[in-house]
Design an enzyme around this catalytic site. Structure first.
Site, PDB file in Angstrom:
ATOM      1  N   ASP A 138       8.176 -11.259   6.377  1.00 14.11           N
ATOM      2  CA  ASP A 138       6.871 -10.392   6.354  1.00 14.11           C
ATOM      3  C   ASP A 138       6.729  -9.897   4.837  1.00 14.11           C
ATOM      4  O   ASP A 138       5.803  -9.257   4.776  1.00 14.11           O
ATOM      5  CB  ASP A 138       6.739  -9.583   7.345  1.00 14.11           C
ATOM      6  CG  ASP A 138       7.947  -8.153   7.255  1.00 14.11           C
ATOM      7  OD1 ASP A 138       8.554  -8.179   6.212  1.00 14.11           O
ATOM      8  OD2 ASP A 138       7.823  -7.529   8.483  1.00 14.11           O
ATOM      9  N   CYS A 179       5.595  -3.927   8.156  1.00  9.01           N
ATOM     10  CA  CYS A 179       6.990  -3.327   8.292  1.00  9.01           C
ATOM     11  C   CYS A 179       7.015  -2.014   9.604  1.00  9.01           C
ATOM     12  O   CYS A 179       8.146  -2.012  10.252  1.00  9.01           O
ATOM     13  CB  CYS A 179       7.820  -2.586   7.124  1.00  9.01           C
ATOM     14  SG  CYS A 179       8.177  -3.951   6.081  1.00  9.01           S
ATOM     15  N   ASN A 233      10.764   2.806   0.005  1.00  8.47           N
ATOM     16  CA  ASN A 233      12.177   2.037   0.696  1.00  8.47           C
ATOM     17  C   ASN A 233      11.733   0.563   0.970  1.00  8.47           C
ATOM     18  O   ASN A 233      12.717   0.110   1.731  1.00  8.47           O
ATOM     19  CB  ASN A 233      12.619   3.086   1.910  1.00  8.47           C
ATOM     20  CG  ASN A 233      13.678   3.959   1.564  1.00  8.47           C
ATOM     21  OD1 ASN A 233      14.398   3.682   0.480  1.00  8.47           O
ATOM     22  ND2 ASN A 233      13.998   4.701   2.262  1.00  8.47           N
ATOM     23  N   SER A 290      19.666  -0.724   0.730  1.00  8.62           N
ATOM     24  CA  SER A 290      19.390  -2.140   1.137  1.00  8.62           C
ATOM     25  C   SER A 290      19.585  -3.078  -0.066  1.00  8.62           C
ATOM     26  O   SER A 290      18.550  -3.370  -0.852  1.00  8.62           O
ATOM     27  CB  SER A 290      17.933  -2.149   1.632  1.00  8.62           C
ATOM     28  OG  SER A 290      18.207  -1.681   2.997  1.00  8.62           O
ATOM     29  N   ARG A 301      21.837  -0.060   9.368  1.00 11.23           N
ATOM     30  CA  ARG A 301      20.452  -0.457  10.243  1.00 11.23           C
ATOM     31  C   ARG A 301      21.336  -1.105  11.544  1.00 11.23           C
ATOM     32  O   ARG A 301      20.680  -1.370  12.802  1.00 11.23           O
ATOM     33  CB  ARG A 301      19.632  -1.552   9.530  1.00 11.23           C
ATOM     34  CG  ARG A 301      19.061  -1.223   8.284  1.00 11.23           C
ATOM     35  CD  ARG A 301      17.620  -1.435   8.177  1.00 11.23           C
ATOM     36  NE  ARG A 301      16.655  -0.943   9.200  1.00 11.23           N
ATOM     37  CZ  ARG A 301      15.609  -1.477   9.568  1.00 11.23           C
ATOM     38  NH1 ARG A 301      15.113  -2.214   8.667  1.00 11.23           N
ATOM     39  NH2 ARG A 301      14.617  -1.198  10.643  1.00 11.23           N
ATOM     40  N   ALA A 343      12.561  -2.263  -3.940  1.00 11.64           N
ATOM     41  CA  ALA A 343      12.108  -0.874  -3.812  1.00 11.64           C
ATOM     42  C   ALA A 343      13.294   0.215  -3.420  1.00 11.64           C
ATOM     43  O   ALA A 343      13.388   1.170  -3.876  1.00 11.64           O
ATOM     44  CB  ALA A 343      11.126  -0.629  -2.897  1.00 11.64           C
ATOM     45  N   GLY A 374      19.172   4.150  -1.294  1.00 12.52           N
ATOM     46  CA  GLY A 374      19.514   2.928  -2.215  1.00 12.52           C
ATOM     47  C   GLY A 374      20.369   1.952  -1.092  1.00 12.52           C
ATOM     48  O   GLY A 374      21.524   1.341  -2.011  1.00 12.52           O
ATOM     49  N   GLU A 414      16.859 -10.018  12.357  1.00 17.35           N
ATOM     50  CA  GLU A 414      16.107  -9.067  11.793  1.00 17.35           C
ATOM     51  C   GLU A 414      14.796  -8.711  12.730  1.00 17.35           C
ATOM     52  O   GLU A 414      13.894  -7.886  12.002  1.00 17.35           O
ATOM     53  CB  GLU A 414      15.750  -9.107  10.313  1.00 17.35           C
ATOM     54  CG  GLU A 414      17.014  -9.338   9.529  1.00 17.35           C
ATOM     55  CD  GLU A 414      17.628  -7.880   9.172  1.00 17.35           C
ATOM     56  OE1 GLU A 414      16.816  -6.997   8.725  1.00 17.35           O
ATOM     57  OE2 GLU A 414      18.916  -7.691   9.014  1.00 17.35           O
ATOM     58  N   HIS A 418      12.732 -10.146   3.826  1.00 22.06           N
ATOM     59  CA  HIS A 418      12.208 -10.583   5.262  1.00 22.06           C
ATOM     60  C   HIS A 418      10.979 -11.558   4.977  1.00 22.06           C
ATOM     61  O   HIS A 418      10.323 -11.488   3.907  1.00 22.06           O
ATOM     62  CB  HIS A 418      11.793  -9.408   5.973  1.00 22.06           C
ATOM     63  CG  HIS A 418      12.731  -8.492   6.462  1.00 22.06           C
ATOM     64  ND1 HIS A 418      12.735  -6.995   6.273  1.00 22.06           N
ATOM     65  CD2 HIS A 418      13.913  -8.698   7.130  1.00 22.06           C
ATOM     66  CE1 HIS A 418      13.898  -6.522   6.912  1.00 22.06           C
ATOM     67  NE2 HIS A 418      14.577  -7.345   7.240  1.00 22.06           N
ATOM     68  N   GLY A 446      19.219  -6.009  -2.209  1.00 22.27           N
ATOM     69  CA  GLY A 446      18.427  -7.233  -1.778  1.00 22.27           C
ATOM     70  C   GLY A 446      16.737  -6.878  -1.714  1.00 22.27           C
ATOM     71  O   GLY A 446      15.796  -7.540  -1.622  1.00 22.27           O
TER      72      GLY A 446
HETATM   73  O1  SUG Z   1      15.914  -3.105   5.878  1.00 24.12           O
HETATM   74  N1  SUG Z   1      14.736  -0.304   3.840  1.00 24.12           N
HETATM   75  C1  SUG Z   1      14.335  -1.354   4.962  1.00 24.12           C
HETATM   76  C2  SUG Z   1      13.148  -1.544   4.801  1.00 24.12           C
HETATM   77  C3  SUG Z   1      12.550  -2.700   5.842  1.00 24.12           C
HETATM   78  C4  SUG Z   1      11.309  -3.134   5.949  1.00 24.12           C
HETATM   79  N2  SUG Z   1      10.980  -4.155   7.144  1.00 24.12           N
HETATM   80  C5  SUG Z   1      10.214  -5.227   7.032  1.00 24.12           C
HETATM   81  N3  SUG Z   1      10.363  -5.931   5.921  1.00 24.12           N
HETATM   82  N4  SUG Z   1       9.626  -5.606   8.215  1.00 24.12           N
HETATM   83  C6  SUG Z   1      15.397  -2.335   5.145  1.00 24.12           C
HETATM   84  O2  SUG Z   1      15.903  -2.924   3.872  1.00 24.12           O
HETATM   85  C7  SUG Z   1      16.010   1.472   2.832  1.00 24.12           C
HETATM   86  C8  SUG Z   1      16.956   2.485   3.275  1.00 24.12           C
HETATM   87  C9  SUG Z   1      17.334   3.296   2.155  1.00 24.12           C
HETATM   88  O3  SUG Z   1      17.619   2.618   0.925  1.00 24.12           O
HETATM   89  O4  SUG Z   1      17.487   4.326   2.050  1.00 24.12           O
HETATM   90  C10 SUG Z   1      15.739   0.453   4.059  1.00 24.12           C
HETATM   91  O5  SUG Z   1      16.494   0.471   4.981  1.00 24.12           O
END
Ligand code: SUG
Length: 447
Positions: free
Chosen positions: A254, A370, A364, A24, A140, A29, A22, A176, A252, A26
C-alpha cells in the site's frame, strides 16, 4: 442475487504512547525520525479529524481501539519482575530499545490489523477476519492477540462475522494484513477479486527477493489466509512485489498501489512481471478492470515513498464520485502534485482529491491508507456492528474530549519509563472500552 453493500473504513485510534523509536528497518520515515519528540494528542486528533470528515461526506466510518502500552505483560514475559514501576525502570536501564518497542502505538495502522474478506467472497457467506501476525517487527508482533479481541468486540455477531486466530508466528508465515490485500468488484455486494501481494516465497529460494530491506510478507501467508476465508480460487490473484522497490523503502504494497471497485492505481514499478499481473487481474475480474499506472518519468519511486501518493484512500462517495484521500506531503512534492492535477484533468476515474494533515503518523511511515481497515458491509451486517464504534457527531465529540483529557502533547523516549504514563494510559483505555462498549479487551483489565 447480490445484496447491496457499502465499504466502511475503521480507523485506528492513536494510543497515548505514540512516539518515534526508529523500530522499523526498511521503513524510511521510521528510521529517519528516530528520537524526535512526538505529540500523541495531536496524532490522535489528526486521525479523528480524517475519520469525521469522511463520515460527514456520507461514508460509514468506525474506529478501532488502540493497544495497552506500555506492554507490561510482554516485559514480564521477557524476565522483568517486581511492581509495574520496577518493571519499567529495569527495562529502561537494561534494554531501552525493548522498552520502546513495548510502548509503540503502532496499532494505529489498522491496515495491518487484519485481512478482511467480505461475505460475498466467502464460502459460508460471513465476513472473515484474520489478525495479522506482523512477525517481522517485534513491536508489531505483540499486537495480534489484543487486535483479535478488539475485532471481536467491534464485530461481535457470530451470525455475520467469523474470526480466525493469527497465522503461526514465524517468518515463513509473515503476514502484514490488509496493507498487502486489495479487493476489486463492480458493486460492493458482488463477488469480488481478492488480490494478495507478498514480498517473498518462504519455501522457494529460487524466487526473487529484496537484498537490503526485509520482505515482511510471504506467499505462503497469503495462501493460508485465502484458504481460511474460504475464497474461490478463480477469484484470487497473487502477485510478488517488485523486490527492487522494497529495497527503496516500499515495505508494504500500500506504499506503491491502491485499488477499489474496478480501479487499480499503482506505480509502474510496483510488481514483479507487472503486465502479467494486470492480465491475471483482468481475467479474474471478467474484463474491464481500469488500471491507472503512474510512470516513473512522472513520479519516481523515491517521490512515491516520500509523499505517500499511493498510500491514499480510493473512495466511492455516495454520490457516485471517486475521491482520492491524500496526505499533505503530496501537495508539498512538486512532481507528485503536478501528476495529481493531471490525473484530475484527464478524468480517468478519479473525480476529486482531499488532503489531510497526518504528519504525526506520516513521520512513522503511516499515511491515510495505513490508518484504516476496510470492511465491506451489507445493510444487515452494518446493523450488526457494535454501534458505539461508529463515528457520528456525538461519538466524535466524545472521543475528541477523551483525547483532550487524557493525552500528553509531547513525548520522548525518556518519558516511556515514567510510571505515571502507564497510569494515564490505563486510565484512558479503561474509559475508552466503556465509550466503545468493547468489554475487557486489555491485559490489565483481565487480571
Ligand atoms: O509497520 N511504523 C509502521 C508503519 C505501518 C504503515 N502501515 C502500512 N503501510 N499499511 C511499520 O513500519 C514505526 C514505529 C517507530 O519507529 O516508532 C512503525 O511501526
Amino acid at each position: 442475487m447480490n445484496v447491496r453493500a457499502t465499504e466502511a473504513n475503521f480507523d485506528g485510534l492513536v494510543g497515548p504512547t505514540h512516539n518515534y523509536a526508529g523500530l522499523s528497518f526498511g521503513n524510511v520515515a521510521s528510521t529517519s525520525n528516530v528520537a524526535a519528540p512526538s505529540n500523541p494528542k495531536e496524532a490522535a486528533l489528526q486521525g479523528l479529524q480524517k475519520a469525521k470528515t469522511l463520515a460527514d461526506m456520507g461514508m460509514v466510518q468506525g474506529v478501532l481501539a488502540p493497544q495497552e502500552r506500555p506492554d507490561i505483560h510482554t516485559l514480564r514475559r521477557l524476565g522483568f519482575t517486581g511492581s509495574d514501576a520496577a518493571v519499567l525502570q529495569a527495562a529502561a536501564k537494561q534494554a531501552p530499545k525493548v522498552l520502546a518497542a513495548c510502548c509503540s502505538a503502532s496499532s494505529m495502522w489498522t491496515a495491518n490489523a487484519a485481512t478482511v474478506s467480505p461475505s460475498a467472497d466467502t464460502a459460508d457467506g460471513k465476513i472473515h477476519f484474520t489478525p495479522a501476525n506482523l512477525t517481522n517487527k517485534f513491536h508489531r508482533s505483540i499486537e495480534h492477540e489484543v487486535t483479535g479481541r478488539i475485532l471481536k468486540g467491534t464485530f461481535a455477531d457470530q451470525n455475520h462475522f467469523a474470526h480466525h486466530t493469527a497465522l503461526p508466528g514465524v517468518e515463513h508465515f509473515g503476514d502484514e494484513g490488509a496493507a498487502n490485500h486489495t479487493r476489486f468488484c463492480r458493486e460492493y455486494g458482488d463477488q469480488g477479486v481478492e488480490f494478495f501481494v507478498y514480498g517473498r516465497h518462504a519455501f522457494d529460494a529460487s524466487q526473487p527477493a529484496p537484498q537490503t530491506f526485509p520482505a515482511r510478507h510471504t506467499y505462503e501467508a497469503s495462501e493460508a489466509v485465502a484458504r481460511l476465508h474460504g475464497l474461490d480460487n478463480s477469484k484470487v490473484v497473487y502477485a510478488l512485489q517488485n523486490p527492487d522497490v522494497i529495497d527503496q523503502g516500499v515495505f508494504h504494497n500500500d506504499v506503491i498501489a491502491v485499488g477499489n471497485r474496478d480501479i487499480l492505481f499503482c506505480h509502474d514499478q510496483a510488481f514483479h512481471h507487472q503486465a502479467e499481473v494486470y492480465n491475471q487481474l483482468d481475467k479474474a475480474f471478467g474484463g474491464g478492470l481500469r488500471v491507472i499506472e503512474v510512470p516513473s518519468s512522472a513520479v519516481s519511486v523515491d517521490d512515491a515513498v516520500r509523499s505517500y501518493l499511493f498510500n491514499s484512500q480510493l473512495i466511492a462517495l455516495p454520490n457516485g464520485e471517486t475521491l482520492l484521500v491524500l496526505p499533505q506531503e503530496c501537495e508539498q512534492n512538486p512532481a507528485v502534485w503536478n501528476y495529481v492535477q493531471q490525473l484530475l484533468s484527464e478524468k480517468r476515474g478519479i473525480d476529486q482529491v482531499k488532503v489531510f494533515d497526518l504528519k504525526q503518523s506520516m513521520s512513522n511511515g503511516g499515511g491515510p491508507a495505513c490508518l484504516r481497515l476496510r470492511v465491506v458491509l451489507t445493510e444487515a451486517e452494518r446493523q450488526a456492528v457494535n454501534p458505539a464504534t461508529l463515528i457520528n457527531d456525538n461519538s466524535y465529540n466524545r472521543l475528541t474530549d477523551w483525547v483532550n483529557r487524557h493525552y500528553r502533547d509531547s513525548l520522548t523516549e525518556a518519558d516511556l519509563a515514567d510510571p505515571q504514563l502507564l497510569i494515564e494510559s490505563r486510565t484512558a483505555l479503561d474509559e475508552l472500552t466503556q465509550i466503545l462498549q468493547l468489554g475487557s479487551v486489555y491485559p490489565f483489565q483481565r487480571v
